[in-house]
Design a protein around this motif. Structure first.
Motif, PDB file in Angstrom:
ATOM      1  N   TYR A   1      16.592   6.640  18.525  1.00  0.00           N
ATOM      2  CA  TYR A   1      17.196   7.760  18.051  1.00  0.00           C
ATOM      3  C   TYR A   1      17.211   8.935  18.410  1.00  0.00           C
ATOM      4  CZ  TYR A   1      17.902   5.910  13.459  1.00  0.00           C
ATOM      5  OH  TYR A   1      17.416   5.007  11.922  1.00  0.00           O
ATOM      6  N   CYS A   2      16.118   8.724  19.775  1.00  0.00           N
ATOM      7  CA  CYS A   2      16.590  10.070  20.971  1.00  0.00           C
ATOM      8  C   CYS A   2      18.369  10.866  21.648  1.00  0.00           C
ATOM      9  CB  CYS A   2      15.640  10.068  21.931  1.00  0.00           C
ATOM     10  SG  CYS A   2      14.272  10.477  21.525  1.00  0.00           S
ATOM     11  N   VAL A   3      18.858   8.885  21.573  1.00  0.00           N
ATOM     12  CA  VAL A   3      20.076   9.033  22.395  1.00  0.00           C
ATOM     13  C   VAL A   3      20.807   8.846  21.728  1.00  0.00           C
ATOM     14  CG1 VAL A   3      21.623   7.426  23.092  1.00  0.00           C
ATOM     15  CG2 VAL A   3      18.903   6.654  23.431  1.00  0.00           C
ATOM     16  N   TYR A   4      20.273   8.836  20.300  1.00  0.00           N
ATOM     17  CA  TYR A   4      21.561   8.543  19.094  1.00  0.00           C
ATOM     18  C   TYR A   4      21.625   9.967  18.776  1.00  0.00           C
ATOM     19  CZ  TYR A   4      23.789   9.250  14.870  1.00  0.00           C
ATOM     20  OH  TYR A   4      24.639   9.268  13.204  1.00  0.00           O
ATOM     21  N   ALA A   5      20.907  10.368  17.874  1.00  0.00           N
ATOM     22  CA  ALA A   5      20.718  12.468  18.311  1.00  0.00           C
ATOM     23  C   ALA A   5      20.821  13.392  19.294  1.00  0.00           C
ATOM     24  CB  ALA A   5      18.898  12.949  18.108  1.00  0.00           C
ATOM     25  N   ALA A   6      20.523  13.032  20.446  1.00  0.00           N
ATOM     26  CA  ALA A   6      21.303  13.551  21.841  1.00  0.00           C
ATOM     27  C   ALA A   6      22.925  13.528  21.787  1.00  0.00           C
ATOM     28  CB  ALA A   6      20.817  12.622  22.920  1.00  0.00           C
ATOM     29  N   SER A   7      23.520  12.363  21.115  1.00  0.00           N
ATOM     30  CA  SER A   7      24.547  12.564  21.609  1.00  0.00           C
ATOM     31  C   SER A   7      24.940  13.212  20.180  1.00  0.00           C
ATOM     32  CB  SER A   7      25.434  11.129  21.484  1.00  0.00           C
ATOM     33  OG  SER A   7      25.069  10.188  20.152  1.00  0.00           O
ATOM     34  N   SER A   8      24.481  13.168  18.860  1.00  0.00           N
ATOM     35  CA  SER A   8      25.374  14.786  18.010  1.00  0.00           C
ATOM     36  C   SER A   8      25.032  15.283  18.668  1.00  0.00           C
ATOM     37  CB  SER A   8      24.607  13.619  16.639  1.00  0.00           C
ATOM     38  OG  SER A   8      24.723  12.569  16.449  1.00  0.00           O
TER      39      SER A   8
ATOM     40  N   SER B   1      -1.135  -2.384  17.481  1.00  0.00           N
ATOM     41  CA  SER B   1      -0.497  -1.755  18.292  1.00  0.00           C
ATOM     42  C   SER B   1       1.239  -2.381  17.994  1.00  0.00           C
ATOM     43  CB  SER B   1      -0.403  -3.599  19.445  1.00  0.00           C
ATOM     44  OG  SER B   1      -0.723  -4.248  18.684  1.00  0.00           O
ATOM     45  N   LEU B   2       0.951  -3.013  16.310  1.00  0.00           N
ATOM     46  CA  LEU B   2       2.430  -2.952  15.810  1.00  0.00           C
ATOM     47  C   LEU B   2       2.881  -1.871  15.612  1.00  0.00           C
ATOM     48  CD1 LEU B   2       4.324  -4.783  14.911  1.00  0.00           C
ATOM     49  CD2 LEU B   2       3.001  -5.107  12.854  1.00  0.00           C
ATOM     50  N   GLN B   3       2.131  -0.938  15.279  1.00  0.00           N
ATOM     51  CA  GLN B   3       3.339   0.536  14.572  1.00  0.00           C
ATOM     52  C   GLN B   3       3.222   0.790  15.839  1.00  0.00           C
ATOM     53  OE1 GLN B   3       0.322   3.451  12.390  1.00  0.00           O
ATOM     54  NE2 GLN B   3       0.382   1.668  11.216  1.00  0.00           N
ATOM     55  N   LEU B   4       2.734   1.821  16.885  1.00  0.00           N
ATOM     56  CA  LEU B   4       2.611   1.637  18.446  1.00  0.00           C
ATOM     57  C   LEU B   4       4.404   1.694  19.209  1.00  0.00           C
ATOM     58  CD1 LEU B   4       2.564   3.372  20.639  1.00  0.00           C
ATOM     59  CD2 LEU B   4       1.058   1.582  22.008  1.00  0.00           C
ATOM     60  N   ILE B   5       4.823  -0.075  19.090  1.00  0.00           N
ATOM     61  CA  ILE B   5       6.442  -0.608  19.507  1.00  0.00           C
ATOM     62  C   ILE B   5       7.050   0.107  18.662  1.00  0.00           C
ATOM     63  CG2 ILE B   5       7.230  -2.941  19.870  1.00  0.00           C
ATOM     64  CD1 ILE B   5       4.577  -4.562  20.617  1.00  0.00           C
ATOM     65  N   SER B   6       6.706  -0.385  17.491  1.00  0.00           N
ATOM     66  CA  SER B   6       7.940   0.173  16.186  1.00  0.00           C
ATOM     67  C   SER B   6       7.677   1.249  16.994  1.00  0.00           C
ATOM     68  CB  SER B   6       7.600   0.141  14.822  1.00  0.00           C
ATOM     69  OG  SER B   6       7.485  -1.409  14.474  1.00  0.00           O
ATOM     70  N   ALA B   7       6.601   2.304  16.330  1.00  0.00           N
ATOM     71  CA  ALA B   7       7.438   4.417  16.917  1.00  0.00           C
ATOM     72  C   ALA B   7       8.000   3.967  18.743  1.00  0.00           C
ATOM     73  CB  ALA B   7       6.429   4.999  17.194  1.00  0.00           C
ATOM     74  N   VAL B   8       8.176   3.091  19.493  1.00  0.00           N
ATOM     75  CA  VAL B   8       8.476   3.401  20.637  1.00  0.00           C
ATOM     76  C   VAL B   8       9.929   3.146  20.269  1.00  0.00           C
ATOM     77  CG1 VAL B   8       8.730   2.826  23.185  1.00  0.00           C
ATOM     78  CG2 VAL B   8       6.678   3.525  22.704  1.00  0.00           C
ATOM     79  N   VAL B   9      10.311   2.296  19.524  1.00  0.00           N
ATOM     80  CA  VAL B   9      11.773   1.862  19.932  1.00  0.00           C
ATOM     81  C   VAL B   9      12.552   2.391  19.079  1.00  0.00           C
ATOM     82  CG1 VAL B   9      12.832  -0.297  18.496  1.00  0.00           C
ATOM     83  CG2 VAL B   9      11.178  -1.004  19.692  1.00  0.00           C
ATOM     84  N   PHE B  10      11.448   3.106  17.712  1.00  0.00           N
ATOM     85  CA  PHE B  10      12.494   4.335  17.195  1.00  0.00           C
ATOM     86  C   PHE B  10      12.798   5.866  17.581  1.00  0.00           C
ATOM     87  CE2 PHE B  10      10.564   2.284  13.033  1.00  0.00           C
ATOM     88  CZ  PHE B  10      12.194   1.868  12.259  1.00  0.00           C
ATOM     89  N   VAL B  11      11.545   5.682  18.695  1.00  0.00           N
ATOM     90  CA  VAL B  11      12.035   6.868  19.638  1.00  0.00           C
ATOM     91  C   VAL B  11      13.199   7.191  20.017  1.00  0.00           C
ATOM     92  CG1 VAL B  11      10.830   8.382  21.141  1.00  0.00           C
ATOM     93  CG2 VAL B  11       9.614   7.769  18.837  1.00  0.00           C
ATOM     94  N   VAL B  12      13.170   5.593  21.029  1.00  0.00           N
ATOM     95  CA  VAL B  12      14.081   5.401  22.588  1.00  0.00           C
ATOM     96  C   VAL B  12      15.422   5.452  21.394  1.00  0.00           C
ATOM     97  CG1 VAL B  12      15.337   4.203  23.514  1.00  0.00           C
ATOM     98  CG2 VAL B  12      12.582   4.492  23.631  1.00  0.00           C
TER      99      VAL B  12
ATOM    100  N   ASN C   1       1.039  -1.296   0.276  1.00  0.00           N
ATOM    101  CA  ASN C   1       0.420   0.246  -0.254  1.00  0.00           C
ATOM    102  C   ASN C   1       0.856   1.538   0.233  1.00  0.00           C
ATOM    103  OD1 ASN C   1      -2.621   1.593  -0.124  1.00  0.00           O
ATOM    104  ND2 ASN C   1      -2.456   1.202   2.546  1.00  0.00           N
ATOM    105  N   ASP C   2       2.294   1.157  -0.671  1.00  0.00           N
ATOM    106  CA  ASP C   2       2.515   2.398  -0.831  1.00  0.00           C
ATOM    107  C   ASP C   2       3.288   3.055   0.610  1.00  0.00           C
ATOM    108  OD1 ASP C   2       4.521   3.980  -2.010  1.00  0.00           O
ATOM    109  OD2 ASP C   2       3.235   5.474  -2.730  1.00  0.00           O
ATOM    110  N   SER C   3       3.491   2.067   1.690  1.00  0.00           N
ATOM    111  CA  SER C   3       3.593   2.159   2.533  1.00  0.00           C
ATOM    112  C   SER C   3       5.138   2.915   2.535  1.00  0.00           C
ATOM    113  CB  SER C   3       4.413   1.651   4.049  1.00  0.00           C
ATOM    114  OG  SER C   3       3.134   0.779   4.084  1.00  0.00           O
ATOM    115  N   ILE C   4       5.195   4.567   3.646  1.00  0.00           N
ATOM    116  CA  ILE C   4       5.965   5.909   4.187  1.00  0.00           C
ATOM    117  C   ILE C   4       6.933   5.287   5.088  1.00  0.00           C
ATOM    118  CG2 ILE C   4       6.257   7.930   4.757  1.00  0.00           C
ATOM    119  CD1 ILE C   4       3.639   8.296   2.978  1.00  0.00           C
ATOM    120  N   THR C   5       7.019   4.992   6.173  1.00  0.00           N
ATOM    121  CA  THR C   5       7.693   5.013   7.405  1.00  0.00           C
ATOM    122  C   THR C   5       7.309   3.376   7.703  1.00  0.00           C
ATOM    123  OG1 THR C   5       5.260   4.893   8.559  1.00  0.00           O
ATOM    124  CG2 THR C   5       6.491   6.790   8.165  1.00  0.00           C
ATOM    125  N   ILE C   6       8.614   2.847   8.402  1.00  0.00           N
ATOM    126  CA  ILE C   6       8.681   1.308   8.716  1.00  0.00           C
ATOM    127  C   ILE C   6       7.146   0.842  10.013  1.00  0.00           C
ATOM    128  CG2 ILE C   6       9.966  -0.134  10.017  1.00  0.00           C
ATOM    129  CD1 ILE C   6      11.420   0.795   7.561  1.00  0.00           C
TER     130      ILE C   6
END
Length: 209
Positions: free
Chosen positions: A131-138, A118-129, A99-104
């Motif tokens: 990439y927040c650590v990665y972005a903060a270090s950068s 719930s699948l979208q929610l779990i994936s979003a939480v994983v990405f946020v946690v 369905n031409d998905s945009i995000t993971i």
């Protein structure tokens, strides 16, 4: 550095008006209409993944813990090649088919035909946690860089860098991010190539201690 900030903001403004004139869509904003140049996309991915830790973290780790830390870059190279060779092409084809998905998270939901969010929610939480650590270090590395080079207060530098990044990202979306990262990747490549040359001349200098 101020010139670099001006350039990336100008890129964001350019794509904002360009997308607006062409009738911006969700896919154009988040994926550049799937029309991004391969070299630009590759440099963007490389610059995003190998920014602060390659120029500051890895050399610091080698200096502090020895040459064995070079294996970090070897592992990254192997992982990156495998991801781009085996994962990226398949994910691109299936994301269009699903369905031409945009995000993971959206892709996973469409791929498995799940109506449960719930699948979208779990994936979003994983990405946020993650990439927040990665972005903060950068951002922290950016503050340290400005403090070392121009003597700016690290907190002010971090706020300035964050404001600029958020500004051009919101304006130009995927296109702005890719093109700014492309120029950042070129700067990083030039710095990595010039550093050994400068070090060699310094070691040969009669006044070097």
């Amino acid at each position: 550095m101020l010139l670099y900030f001006a350039v990336v903001i100008a890129i964001g403004i350019y794509f904002f008006f360009k997308d607006k004139a062409e009738g911006e869509s969700e896919k154009a904003y988040f994926l550049g209409g799937r029309q991004m140049n391969g070299w630009v996309a590759a440099f963007s991915a490389g610059a995003s993944d190998m920014s602060a830790w390659v120029l500051m973290g890895l050399p610091g780790s080698i200096y502090a813990m020895g040459i064995g830390q070079v294996w970090i870059s070897v592992g990254l190279l192997v992982g990156t090649v495998c991801a781009w060779t085996f994962v990226a092409p398949v994910l691109r084809r299936y994301s269009i088919a699903a369905n031409d998905s945009i995000t993971i998270p959206q892709f996973l939901t469409n791929r498995f035909l799940s109506a449960n969010k719930s699948l979208q929610l779990i994936s979003a939480v994983v990405f946020v946690v993650a990439y927040c650590v990665y972005a903060a270090s950068s951002i922290y590395a950016c503050g340290e860089l400005f403090n070392t080079v121009v003597g700016m207060d690290p907190k002010i530098a971090m706020i300035l860098a964050t404001a600029v990044i958020v500004f051009y990202t919101f304006l130009g979306g995927f296109n702005a991010v890719c093109w700014t990262d492309f120029f950042q990747g070129l700067l990083m490549l030039g710095a990595l190539m010039l550093a050994p040359i400068f070090a060699w001349f310094m070691l040969r200098s009669p006044g070097y201690v």
